[in-house]
Motif scaffolding. Structure first.
Motif, PDB file in Angstrom:
ATOM      1  N   SER A  49       0.846  -1.187   0.000  1.00  0.00           N
ATOM      2  CA  SER A  49       0.000   0.000   0.000  1.00  0.00           C
ATOM      3  C   SER A  49       0.884   1.240   0.000  1.00  0.00           C
ATOM      4  O   SER A  49       1.912   1.281   0.661  1.00  0.00           O
ATOM      5  N   SER A  54      -2.421   1.860  -7.221  1.00  0.00           N
ATOM      6  CA  SER A  54      -3.797   2.283  -7.496  1.00  0.00           C
ATOM      7  C   SER A  54      -3.839   3.615  -8.232  1.00  0.00           C
ATOM      8  O   SER A  54      -4.740   3.847  -9.048  1.00  0.00           O
ATOM      9  N   ARG A  58      -5.773   4.260 -11.760  1.00  0.00           N
ATOM     10  CA  ARG A  58      -6.694   5.361 -12.071  1.00  0.00           C
ATOM     11  C   ARG A  58      -6.274   6.074 -13.346  1.00  0.00           C
ATOM     12  O   ARG A  58      -7.122   6.558 -14.095  1.00  0.00           O
ATOM     13  N   PHE A  97     -13.414  -2.517  -8.950  1.00  0.00           N
ATOM     14  CA  PHE A  97     -12.737  -2.100  -7.726  1.00  0.00           C
ATOM     15  C   PHE A  97     -12.640  -3.230  -6.723  1.00  0.00           C
ATOM     16  O   PHE A  97     -13.279  -4.270  -6.857  1.00  0.00           O
ATOM     17  N   GLN A  98     -11.855  -2.945  -5.679  1.00  0.00           N
ATOM     18  CA  GLN A  98     -11.542  -3.961  -4.692  1.00  0.00           C
ATOM     19  C   GLN A  98     -12.758  -4.397  -3.873  1.00  0.00           C
ATOM     20  O   GLN A  98     -13.000  -5.567  -3.677  1.00  0.00           O
ATOM     21  N   ASP A 178      -8.654  -3.733  -9.877  1.00  0.00           N
ATOM     22  CA  ASP A 178      -7.901  -3.225  -8.730  1.00  0.00           C
ATOM     23  C   ASP A 178      -8.180  -4.118  -7.523  1.00  0.00           C
ATOM     24  O   ASP A 178      -9.193  -3.961  -6.860  1.00  0.00           O
TER      25      ASP A 178
END
Lengths: 275, 283
Positions: A49, A54, A58, A97-98, A178
């Motif tokens: 992270s 991410s 995007r 998305f996640q 993602d």
């Protein structure tokens, strides 16, 4: 093979505004990343992270514009900062998305969720939207009876199927995923990964797959990019990267991944006995 | 004597559509100094059964058990005040979301010292000293300064370390870790697992790891319990579980690991599982 998406030296800076006691500063989230993915292939982007994966997702999905660098989709240069985003481009790139609990509108029925991309980006009439949504539900392993239900009536794995179905409603050529399976249980994760593999074969889809789970990446990817503090420290075919990692961070990442094979359990138990 | 012994535990929740059985008659025991992993998917009742031990379930839950004893004491017979003396002191628990489990309004130092004040009755100076010692133990740099930090000023991994510091503050005999690393990166996960294993060995705690990650099980556990929909499917030591799983469900779980993928498709649990009730008899 045709290249579906290509990035050249993509950078993204975020300017964090200063307050009365704090000077403004610039965060370099992505520091010059280049890549290209061929039609029908999967590029996996791995990193922890905060490494910028991410942010890159995007940019590829045309949500944010890069601060510098060039992005080509289907061989055409795209610059949403200057030209904005055309409906035609939005039809080509979609994202999953996640968190399937957060990415579906709880007040919309599944049918409306699936029809929404068509309403926004095409002139398809309502009856055809309905037919296409029904067909897509079948494709992702759900049924027509789910058309009038709300998201809260589904399990996590089913919701992720719905999110995938929504992304595919416009027949995109590129799908950005993602962390699509990290919120799911092991057995459900296997089902969703199988579904993604089937859909890729059927529609010749190109995937950019973002994940921090190396076992999933090894299973699904053709090429792997490892990101660390905004830089691509490792980029190559899956077999190259897994067999012979070059960068020290990649090695750390491999060493940190828990191993679930019998030999490593035996080794651990032996170590414990010795201690 | 077993540290924690549970016989025939059932937990049911009152819902608008009648009672829902989350845990259906589970037997469980853990010896001192043992690492037990409870594995299962969401809805398998693994967290609920441990929350029942801690007495942390909402009033809508009904907990029944033939026996639930900790260190020889019957937990079900204790009145709430006596039970609170054990919970948080001799049995403590860490949760999945480190940032959500800490109170955002207080410094981490205050939150660690609160445990020491309530359970150990230490004075201010002793508490501060012990808090610094604990933060050092869990590997937080500059512990004296960090005591004045608020949870939002720390990363997820550091918050989880603070949670661990709070959990081991009173030298518990049993630590229950509910998915302690699910929200963390792989590299941080490794650090936290190493830390837990080190503390477990040094302090001789019993450790219950609740997880759905087979890799975490393989890296930590001595013994494993596999749960599915509130029933125990299998119980075995870690090596025999991975080498020779008895129940169909465990086999299915192991096959669904992407590590074990052969060919193009992953076998899913529903492919392999005919009827969970049948394999339940295996354990």
């Amino acid at each position: 093979m045709t290249v579906v998406v290509e990035g050249k030296n993509i950078k993204r800076d975020y300017h964090v505004g200063g307050g009365m006691f704090r000077p403004a500063r610039t965060v370099h989230a992505v520091k010059g990343v280049s890549f290209s993915v061929e039609k029908g292939k999967t590029l996996a982007i791995v990193g922890e992270s905060g490494c910028g994966k991410s942010t890159l997702a995007r940019i590829i999905t045309l949500i944010d514009a890069p601060s510098a660098g060039e992005l080509f989709i289907d061989g055409k240069k795209v610059d949403i900062a200057k030209d904005g985003l055309s409906k035609e481009m939005r039809r080509k790139v979609q994202i999953v998305f996640q968190n399937p609990y957060g990415s579906l509108n709880p007040r919309q029925k599944i049918g409306d969720i699936l029809g929404e991309p068509l309403v926004i980006n095409t002139d398809v009439p309502a009856s055809e939207r309905r037919d296409r949504a029904m067909a897509m539900l079948k494709k992702v392993g759900l049924g027509p009876e789910h058309y009038n239900r709300y998201p809260h009536m589904f399990s996590g794995g089913q919701r992720q199927r719905i999110a995938i179905a929504r992304a595919l409603m416009l027949n995109p050529s590129l799908l950005v995923l993602d962390e699509p399976v990290s919120a799911l249980d092991l057995s459900v994760q296997a089902q969703v990964l199988n579904l993604l593999a089937d859909l890729q074969d059927e529609f010749q889809l190109t995937y950019v797959f973002i994940s921090h789970d190396l076992s999933v990446v090894r299973y699904i990817a053709d090429d792997v990019m490892v990101m660390y503090f905004g830089e691509a420290v490792e980029y190559g075919s899956r077999d190259e990267v897994f067999a012979n990692p070059q960068h020290s961070y990649t090695k750390t990442l491999f060493a940190a991944t828990p191993r679930a094979d019998v030999d490593s359990i035996k080794a651990r138990l032996a170590r414990k006995k010795a201690a | 004597m077993a540290l924690l012994e549970i016989k025939n535990l059932t937990v049911s929740f009152d819902t608008s559509s009648g009672p829902f059985m989350a845990v259906k008659g589970i037997d469980l025991s853990i010896e001192p100094r043992e690492v037990l992993a409870i594995v299962g998917e969401s809805g398998s009742g693994k967290s609920v059964s441990m929350l029942a031990v801690m007495g942390l379930l909402p009033p809508s839950a009904t907990v029944k058990a033939d026996r639930m004893s900790f260190n020889g004491k019957d937990l079900l017979a204790l009145d709430p005040a006596e039970r609170r003396k054990i919970i948080g002191k001799d049995i403590s628990m860490i949760f999945q979301e480190p940032i959500a489990s800490l109170n955002p309004c207080f410094t981490v130092g205050y939150q660690i010292e609160e445990v020491l004040r309530v359970h150990m009755g230490m004075d201010k100076v002793q508490r501060r000293a012990r808090a610094v010692e604990l933060l050092t133990l869990v590997g937080i740099p500059e512990p004296t300064e960090r005591l004045n930090s608020f949870p939002h000023q720390m990363s997820g991994g550091q918050c989880q370390r603070v949670m661990i510091a709070m959990a081991i503050a009173c030298n518990p005999k049993l630590l229950i870790a509910d998915e302690p690393t699910t929200a963390l990166d792989v590299t941080i996960q490794k650090q936290i697992l190493d830390l837990l294993m080190k503390l477990q060995a040094e302090h001789g705690m019993g450790l219950i790891m609740i997880t759905h990650n087979m890799g975490v099980v393989a890296e930590t556990a001595d013994r494993v319990v596999v749960q599915y929909k509130g029933t125990k499917m299998e119980e075995a030591d870690v090596l025999s579980l991975f080498e020779n799983p008895k129940s169909n469900y465990t086999r299915a779980l192991l096959a669904a690991l992407p590590d074990n993928a052969t060919g193009d498709r992953l076998p899913t649990v529903s492919d392999m599982l005919f009827e969970p009730a049948v394999s339940g008899a295996a354990s």
